[in-house]
Design a protein around this motif. Structure first.
Motif, PDB file in Angstrom:
ATOM      1  N   ASN A  39       0.846  -1.190   0.000  1.00  0.00           N
ATOM      2  CA  ASN A  39       0.000   0.000   0.000  1.00  0.00           C
ATOM      3  C   ASN A  39       0.883   1.243   0.000  1.00  0.00           C
ATOM      4  N   VAL A  41       0.707   5.404   1.390  1.00  0.00           N
ATOM      5  CA  VAL A  41       0.017   6.488   2.085  1.00  0.00           C
ATOM      6  C   VAL A  41       0.914   7.716   2.083  1.00  0.00           C
ATOM      7  N   ILE A  43       1.004  11.415   3.749  1.00  0.00           N
ATOM      8  CA  ILE A  43       0.432  12.323   4.745  1.00  0.00           C
ATOM      9  C   ILE A  43       1.050  13.689   4.485  1.00  0.00           C
ATOM     10  N   ALA A 211     -11.159   8.381   5.867  1.00  0.00           N
ATOM     11  CA  ALA A 211     -10.074   7.583   5.291  1.00  0.00           C
ATOM     12  C   ALA A 211     -10.182   6.131   5.750  1.00  0.00           C
ATOM     13  N   ILE A 215     -10.968   2.734   3.278  1.00  0.00           N
ATOM     14  CA  ILE A 215     -10.103   1.549   3.250  1.00  0.00           C
ATOM     15  C   ILE A 215     -10.866   0.324   3.742  1.00  0.00           C
ATOM     16  N   LEU A 229      -3.580   6.052  -0.516  1.00  0.00           N
ATOM     17  CA  LEU A 229      -4.307   7.089   0.205  1.00  0.00           C
ATOM     18  C   LEU A 229      -3.474   8.355   0.212  1.00  0.00           C
ATOM     19  N   ASN A 230      -3.999   9.415  -0.377  1.00  0.00           N
ATOM     20  CA  ASN A 230      -3.370  10.736  -0.314  1.00  0.00           C
ATOM     21  C   ASN A 230      -4.115  11.520   0.751  1.00  0.00           C
ATOM     22  N   PHE A 231      -3.538  11.576   1.950  1.00  0.00           N
ATOM     23  CA  PHE A 231      -4.211  12.167   3.101  1.00  0.00           C
ATOM     24  C   PHE A 231      -3.601  13.537   3.366  1.00  0.00           C
ATOM     25  N   LEU A 327      -4.473   0.852  10.505  1.00  0.00           N
ATOM     26  CA  LEU A 327      -3.681   0.075   9.544  1.00  0.00           C
ATOM     27  C   LEU A 327      -2.971  -1.078  10.240  1.00  0.00           C
ATOM     28  N   THR A 336       2.865  -1.078   4.204  1.00  0.00           N
ATOM     29  CA  THR A 336       2.469   0.223   3.675  1.00  0.00           C
ATOM     30  C   THR A 336       3.678   1.142   3.627  1.00  0.00           C
ATOM     31  N   LEU A 338       4.754   4.547   3.744  1.00  0.00           N
ATOM     32  CA  LEU A 338       4.134   5.772   4.246  1.00  0.00           C
ATOM     33  C   LEU A 338       5.152   6.903   4.174  1.00  0.00           C
TER      34      LEU A 338
END
Length: 783
Positions: A39, A41, A43, A211, A215, A229-231, A327, A336, A338
């Motif tokens: 995954n 992500v 942030i 979010a 997911i 995920l573009n958080f 997660l 992930t 991140l």
């Protein structure tokens, strides 16, 4: 018998007979990710400086961010563009911001290829790339990558998140929003927040909840399908909104002032190894007052503003911690990749004193310190729209000089953390290799074993500009592959090349040292003088914080760097160099429809974003509602614009017609009808007739006469000594209700009209008077 599948675009491998008993089926193969695909992500924090996270030496508590650093990698040489939208475009495309047509925020777009605000479809988004490899793609939070005049229900939608490869979106399209009463979009339509501040609502918590739900919903059906995920938080951009108990954790912690903060943070940075042991703290900024020179009241107010900011950041860390915990609970955290980053350095939009309401700053109407002190206990709450002073901005970028919007390291050097337990062996280590946001896309593709696509939805793709740094994940001694990087923001220029850095500040090294104001255009003559005399040179390989200018003694090296800047500028559509603010704001831009002087609005439709709302300030205008009042009467808002920070509202209450103008939360000008509105169908009208000129310099819009009519018969009149001069922020216009915070305390939102409201017509006449300089400040502060 197992299903037979075939790749799309290849020949059908089954058999087609005259009937199904002599035929054999086969199915187009669904797009599936490789087994075990990780995954991703992102942030993205907003306006968070290099010296504001705990793991970067700050006294602010960020335990979850610190845990990412302890379990992963902390980079001390990551670079951004110095401004929001341009940085975000680099992060998501892997191309330089001018090549993305994002020289600045879209509110100041101009008609040149590097400046028009429309990211070319040839520059594909990472979301579009990963869709081709079987990923779910989610965008949550701040977007600000679409021209503001395209944010309404009229579209077009092709540059909204769902038009650029994200399957789901929940967040806000513009540059900032209230954390208590946000302007929200879910996928392609506006929605109201699910709760109120009184219920405990806060935007950051809401974004994390959404979010998690995105997911979790997909994992129920496809547990092995990876996601991106573009958080992007609204934090820690102004307004600095946070529940009071979070700010109160920092009571007294910043009473020593911004110089003490810098010294503490710098010592911690050296202790942690975030800066080299021979690093020197950058000079004292001449635009920042001495803490000891402030009055006791000014120090108390400034300290509280920083307590609120610190609580806001810790609160953000807490809720992102909930996302990380989720997660971990579903067994996805280790697999992930991140990456956490800020879009630019800490923000100076609070001004030298800070503000309880940014709208006052935008409208040239700063409040006296006595008024600010009366609101000190409200800071961070739903009644304020607050931002801290320049001193905390400067301190937040420790050890660097300057801040957001400028290409010194304080504007462009930002926190960057990488965490991926299954993909990276190293933990708790610092990486010093040079990197820029354009390097993130190629790094992700390299780490995942993917190639950038040749085409996306039939559009041939441009080459990536960044270079990957995945080779540094497990090798602290690996050489950087990014050797040269230009910078340009509002005429402020810089270039990095193999450990050297040249900077040409505009309009000067600080506001105090400039001989002209921010936003001054650069002429050809100016450019010649700048290139001859105003470039500075730093050997940042040995001078981490730009403290020793070598321009005079190494003119040969400086000339080489200036020439290299122009090579890069020609390559990436940086020219023409534009330092202007006013001219860019006033530049005519293509509109979806021709200019209107008459708008017909209807209830139960989406709020009009400020960029496409009728511009009623400082001009004669009328608002006419066609209503039907039932037996027993009706009440509610007919039309309103803005929030409790400032705006206006046209409404019915207690059987009477009302209009109220909230001037930057400081005073309310009102007019009410002298008679009640009878039952039946009626035309209710408000008119504003200017009676003088606006006084922009003193923060006052035009004075005028406000009149009410019922069925075209005069029903009330009042003289307004002045109105809001420039703009409302937030400035959405809503028909039939007042969503979010009430523009005035006369009613509780949403105060929907309880009769029948057919239409509201806003009619504009006369010449529009604006203060473009102040509008420029507002737009720049929103990114």
């Amino acid at each position: 018998m197992s299903l037979e599948e075939y790749k799309r675009g290849t020949a059908f491998p089954g058999i087609i007979g005259r009937t199904t008993d002599v035929s054999k089926p086969a199915w187009p193969q669904p797009v599936r990710a490789a087994p075990g695909a990780p995954n991703l992500v992102f942030i993205v924090l907003d306006d968070t400086g290099f010296g504001q996270l705990g793991c970067y030496g700050s006294p602010i508590s960020t335990p979850h961010f610190d845990a990412l650093a302890a379990g992963g990698l902390l980079y001390n040489n990551m670079h951004t563009t110095a401004l929001c939208s341009p940085s975000r475009s680099c992060l998501i495309t892997g191309r330089n911001h001018h090549a993305n047509a994002m020289a600045g925020i879209t509110e100041i777009a101009t008609g040149y290829p590097g400046y028009n605000g429309n990211i070319p479809f040839e520059n594909g988004f990472l979301s579009e790339m990963l869709l081709q490899h079987g990923y779910n793609t989610y965008m949550v939070g701040k977007w600000h990558l679409v021209p503001s005049e395209q944010e309404s229900a009229a579209g077009p939608y092709d540059r909204w998140p769902l038009g650029r490869g994200f399957e789901r979106f929940y967040g806000f399209l513009g540059g900032d929003t209230s954390q208590w009463y946000p302007d929200l979009v879910h996928d392609n339509h506006q929605v109201e927040p699910p709760a109120t501040p009184e219920d405990g609502y806060h935007l950051t918590a809401d974004l994390v909840d959404k979010a998690i739900s995105f997911i979790a919903g997909a994992k129920q059906v496809a547990p092995d399908k990876p996601f991106f995920l573009n958080f992007c938080t609204g934090a820690t951009h102004a307004p600095h909104h946070v529940p009071r108990e979070w700010a109160d954790r920092y009571r007294g912690r910043f009473d020593g002032g911004w110089d003490a903060y810098r010294e503490y943070t710098f010592d911690r940075q050296r202790e942690l190894g975030v800066v080299p042991p021979d690093a020197r703290l950058s000079r004292r900024d001449p635009d920042v007052p001495e803490w000891a020179a402030l009055s006791a009241d000014a120090r108390r107010l400034a300290a509280r503003m920083m307590e609120v900011y610190a609580g806001f950041l810790t609160h953000t860390d807490h809720h992102i911690g909930r996302l990380l915990d989720f997660l971990d609970q579903i067994g996805e955290l280790d697999n992930t990749l991140l990456m956490l980053v800020s879009d630019n350095g800490a923000s100076p939009e609070g001004g030298v004193t800070g503000t309880t309401n940014e709208l006052q700053f935008f409208n040239n109407a700063p409040e006296p310190i006595e008024d600010s002190l009366r609101a000190i206990d409200e800071l961070g709450g739903p009644t304020t729209f607050n931002h801290y002073p320049w001193g905390w901005t400067w301190a937040g970028n420790t050890p660097f000089r300057r801040w957001k919007r400028e290409t010194y390291r304080g504007g462009v050097s930002d926190p960057f953390l990488v965490h991926w337990p299954r993909g990276i062996t190293a933990q708790g280590e610092i990486r010093t290799q040079y990197a820029h946001l354009i390097d993130v896309v190629p790094t992700v593709l390299d780490a995942f074993g993917l190639e950038p696509p040749d085409t996306i939805r039939g559009v041939s793709q441009s080459p990536l500009h960044g270079v990957g740094f995945a080779h540094t994940f497990d090798d602290s001694t690996a050489a950087t592959r990014h050797h040269t990087q230009y910078f340009e923001m509002l005429g402020h220029r810089a270039i990095d090349h193999d450990g050297w850095r040249a900077v040409c500040p505009w309009p000067g090294p600080s506001f105090a040292e400039a001989d002209r104001p921010f936003g001054t255009p650069i002429t050809a003559d100016d450019l010649g003088r700048l290139d001859a005399d105003d470039w500075e040179l730093y050997h940042v390989a040995e001078d981490f914080a730009e403290t020793r200018d070598l321009a005079a003694e190494r003119r040969d090296k400086l000339n080489e760097m200036i020439a290299l800047w122009y090579v890069e500028a020609g390559r990436y559509d940086v020219l023409p160099i534009d330092g202007s603010g006013l001219q860019r704001l006033l530049a005519e831009r293509p509109q979806i429809t021709p200019a209107q002087t008459r708008y017909t609005l209807r209830p139960d439709t989406e709020t009009l974003p400020a960029a496409v709302s009728p511009r009623v300030l400082n001009r004669p205008h009328s608002v006419t509602a066609e209503v039907e009042i039932p037996s027993g009467g009706a009440e509610g808002v007919l039309l309103c614009q803005g929030t409790n920070a400032g705006g206006w509202t046209f409404f019915v209450a207690d059987g009477h017609l009302h209009y109220a103008h909230n001037y930057v939360r400081r005073t309310v000008h009102r007019v009410a009808s002298t008679r009640t509105i009878p039952e039946g169908r009626h035309e209710l009208r408000f008119e504003f007739e200017p009676t003088g000129a606006p006084d922009f310099g003193n923060g006052k819009g035009t004075p005028g006469t406000a009149r009410l009519y019922i069925d075209r018969s005069p029903a009330g009149e009042a003289d307004f000594p002045f109105i809001t001069p420039v703009a409302f922020n937030p400035g959405g216009m809503t028909c039939g209700a007042n969503p979010g915070s009430a523009v005035v305390p006369d009613y509780r939102p949403p105060f929907r009209f309880t009769g029948t409201l057919r239409t509201v017509v806003v009619d504009l006449s006369g010449e529009l008077t604006t203060d473009a300089k102040s509008e420029m400040r507002m737009h720049m502060a929103r990114q």
